[in-house]
Design a protein around this motif. Sequence first.
Motif, PDB file in Angstrom:
ATOM      1  N   GLU A  31       1.020   4.198  -2.806  1.00  0.00           N
ATOM      2  CA  GLU A  31       0.901   5.622  -2.487  1.00  0.00           C
ATOM      3  C   GLU A  31       2.088   6.427  -3.014  1.00  0.00           C
TER       4      GLU A  31
ATOM      5  N   ASP B  38      -6.018  10.951  11.067  1.00  0.00           N
ATOM      6  CA  ASP B  38      -4.679  10.573  10.613  1.00  0.00           C
ATOM      7  C   ASP B  38      -3.699  10.471  11.780  1.00  0.00           C
TER       8      ASP B  38
ATOM      9  N   TRP C 161      -6.999  -0.703   9.065  1.00  0.00           N
ATOM     10  CA  TRP C 161      -6.900   0.753   9.242  1.00  0.00           C
ATOM     11  C   TRP C 161      -5.501   1.179   9.655  1.00  0.00           C
TER      12      TRP C 161
ATOM     13  N   LEU D  24       0.828  -1.207   0.000  1.00  0.00           N
ATOM     14  CA  LEU D  24       0.000   0.000   0.000  1.00  0.00           C
ATOM     15  C   LEU D  24       0.863   1.259   0.000  1.00  0.00           C
TER      16      LEU D  24
ATOM     17  N   TYR E 208      -7.674  -1.919   3.898  1.00  0.00           N
ATOM     18  CA  TYR E 208      -6.678  -2.081   2.845  1.00  0.00           C
ATOM     19  C   TYR E 208      -7.279  -1.703   1.491  1.00  0.00           C
TER      20      TYR E 208
ATOM     21  N   ARG F  92      -9.865   0.262   0.864  1.00  0.00           N
ATOM     22  CA  ARG F  92     -10.116   1.708   0.810  1.00  0.00           C
ATOM     23  C   ARG F  92      -8.810   2.487   0.595  1.00  0.00           C
ATOM     24  N   ARG F  93      -7.773   2.085   1.320  1.00  0.00           N
ATOM     25  CA  ARG F  93      -6.483   2.774   1.198  1.00  0.00           C
ATOM     26  C   ARG F  93      -5.901   2.565  -0.202  1.00  0.00           C
TER      27      ARG F  93
END
Length: 197
Positions: free
Chosen positions: A67, A139, A196, A63, A85, A87-88
């Motif tokens: 990004e 965050d 998350w 991930l 996972y 969603r990210r």
Amino acid sequence: MIRVLLADDQHLIRQAIATLLDLEPDITVVVQVGRGDLVGPAVAEHAPDVLVLDVEMPGMDGLSVAESMPGQAMLILTSFGRPGYLRRALAAGVRGFVPKDASAEELAAAIRKVHAGGRYLDPEMAASAMMAGESPLTDRERDALALAASGASVTEIASSLHLSEGTVRNYLSNAIAKLGAVNRIGAIRTAQDMGWI
């Protein structure tokens, strides 16, 4: 030919997937890596069309790789169908999310679709992510909880995030309350199970 980079830290699985993909008439695996931090240099050297990334790898997780490479055609292949996972990954621009127990035909179809600019999401994983909802964590709460999960003390978390120890304690307390946990360990477990952190 669709040129694929395959990143998975489990050598036997990576080799098997590469062998199966190379049987497809229009797909070739041009490079394999076993660490996430090797993806960037491999992309620069081999210019693959599609990246197939595992989530959990040493060096850099899949991930984080996604990004760090916006605009690259990517597909996550994972045994961890955690809602967070997915969603990210989608937020990072990943266009495919396939479970490792998928057939070789399904993976090849997903690679073709991602290469053509489309999306391919495993229906069960997508349904789970929709039912789970968004992460309730901010965050900063997520960052503090992730560092706590790695074994960092409040002092170390505060230093890493450039915050006071009191602020870190507040973030951790908020995360525990939001996740309905009894303590930090329970909050970490819930956040990890949901993907998350």
